[in-house]
Design a protein around this motif. Structure first.
Motif, PDB file in Angstrom:
ATOM      1  N   SER A   1      41.638  39.426  32.499  1.00 37.98           N
ATOM      2  CA  SER A   1      43.000  39.908  32.747  1.00 37.98           C
ATOM      3  C   SER A   1      43.005  41.382  33.124  1.00 37.98           C
ATOM      4  O   SER A   1      43.689  41.794  34.078  1.00 37.98           O
ATOM      5  CB  SER A   1      43.876  39.677  31.509  1.00 37.98           C
TER       6      SER A   1
ATOM      7  N   LEU B   1      44.293  42.919  36.707  1.00 38.40           N
ATOM      8  CA  LEU B   1      45.355  43.926  36.735  1.00 38.40           C
ATOM      9  C   LEU B   1      44.842  45.258  37.275  1.00 38.40           C
ATOM     10  O   LEU B   1      45.552  45.961  37.995  1.00 38.40           O
ATOM     11  CB  LEU B   1      45.930  44.106  35.325  1.00 38.40           C
TER      12      LEU B   1
ATOM     13  N   ALA C   1      46.303  47.203  40.504  1.00 41.20           N
ATOM     14  CA  ALA C   1      46.796  48.575  40.387  1.00 41.20           C
ATOM     15  C   ALA C   1      46.084  49.512  41.359  1.00 41.20           C
ATOM     16  O   ALA C   1      46.709  50.374  41.986  1.00 41.20           O
ATOM     17  CB  ALA C   1      46.627  49.067  38.947  1.00 41.20           C
TER      18      ALA C   1
END
Length: 401
Positions: free
Chosen positions: A333, A337, A341
């Motif tokens: 995860s 992410l 980003a």
């Protein structure tokens, strides 16, 4: 603060967040998961196995009559596991109390076997932390029912695995300690099997037999390691009539030695190393020749009850979920992410740079303008200088003849 500066700060923040998430994912994978995949320090469980046995009737020991051996006797093996000191971030000490009882007799009249074993394990490898100078294990000296003195431990160095398998159990052979034999024996991988929806690895262990199964024969039974100072239960002298053996004189004293052999099957959760199910065949007998049993003390086969299996499967799933959370779910995860980003920060930064240049020179935002400045063709003359000059037709000279 104008909009361009705010966008620039937001872009830097996104890229910083992405880098931090990727670093966190790396740290979780390399360090945290290894610290989580350890034997818990809060183990407190009772495991129950039931079955039948050919067993001595303990009450016949005091009647003066021949020892009574009964067949198809219902028995229950109960194992209580708790955590004791020393236990810390690196090691855990398990105290394990085993009792085998005949359920057809009341209270202590049906007690056949009892043992309290203590072992210190490495929480990561599940191997015993033990040596001759630092045993890291002990067995409790037997006591009579009426004895009020506190129990006395006898130091017993352990080696191999005890009551657990390691996290990420592999399909291979492991040494598993037998506290009755006081040494470790190989537990061999024997296949994979579904246990209440859990894919478990099956291991088999033979102690004194030439294989595992109903057709296995005694090959190298062990002399029972008595825990009494005078070896009173390891070697017994009684009248031939009591033993129930033929002799010229029924009163003739005959000395027999106690022997022990066992076959075990373990079903192990490969993620946590929890033994979710077990089956055990134990054989305790008296004989004058190790390979010729004469008087059976206890020949039993027991298997984990359904309640015990359900409890152990649930415990294994809980431990596996914790490991999966820290070693797979969170790293994956955080990586996803972090990449989002970073890409978002780069795109936002590129947009901000283009917007700032457009504000300085509106022509920079036209389609034929390069992202980092004017294209080489932009260095030509101004549009006004590029206008076509009208050419006047030239006059033809007069024709002279």
């Amino acid at each position: 603060m104008n909009r361009a500066v705010a966008l620039r700060i937001a872009a830097c923040g996104l890229m910083g967040l992405g880098a931090a998430l990727l670093m966190a994912a790396l740290l979780l994978t390399m360090y945290t998961s290894g610290r989580v995949a350890k034997i818990p320090l809060n183990i407190d469980t009772t495991l129950v196995s039931e079955g039948t046995a050919t067993a001595l009737d303990p009450t016949s020991l005091t009647t003066g009559d021949p020892f009574v051996i009964t067949e198809n006797t219902p028995v229950v093996l109960q194992r209580q596991i708790t955590v004791e000191a020393p236990s810390n971030a690196d090691v855990v000490t398990l105290q394990v109390g085993d009792t085998l009882r005949r359920t057809d007799q009341q209270q202590d009249n049906g007690l056949l076997l009892a043992m309290v074993d203590t072992v210190t394990l490495d929480r990561s490898t599940a191997m015993a932390v033990s040596s001759d100078t630092n045993p890291g294990g002990a067995v409790q000296k037997p006591r009579s029912i009426e004895e009020e003195n506190p129990p006395t431990n006898i130091a017993l160095p352990h080696d191999g695995l005890s009551y657990r398998f390691p996290y990420d159990t592999e399909k291979k052979t492991y040494p598993v300690f037998d506290p009755i034999a006081q040494k470790a024996y190989d537990a061999n991988y024997d296949g994979e099997e579904d246990v209440n929806g859990l894919a478990a690895y099956r291991f088999t262990q033979d102690v004194g037999y030439d294989g595992n199964g109903p057709d296995a024969k005694l090959s190298d039974p062990l002399k029972y390691a008595s825990l009494y100072e005078n070896d009173e239960d390891g070697q017994v002298t009684a009248r031939a009539a009591l033993w129930g053996v033929e002799a010229e004189d029924p009163e003739e004293p005959i000395t027999m030695t106690r022997y022990y052999a066992a076959q075990r099957t373990f079903w192990v959760d490969p993620v946590s190393g929890t033994i979710v199910k077990s089956k055990e065949h134990g054989f305790h007998y008296y004989a004058r020749d190790a390979l010729k049993p004469e008087v059976t003390f206890a020949d039993f086969t027991v298997e984990s009850t359904e309640d015990t299996v359900e409890s152990q499967v649930a415990s294994a799933r809980d431990e596996g979920d914790v490991v999966a959370l820290w070693s797979r779910i969170l790293p994956i995860s955080f990586t996803a992410l972090g990449l989002v980003a970073l890409v978002g920060g780069v795109l936002l930064g590129a947009f901000t740079l283009r917007a700032e240049r457009a504000l300085i020179d509106p022509g920079l935002d036209e389609p034929d303008h390069g992202f980092f400045g004017r294209r080489p063709t932009d260095s030509g003359p101004m549009p006004a200088a590029e206008a076509q000059t009208e050419k006047l037709p030239s006059q033809r000279p007069p024709d002279r003849h």
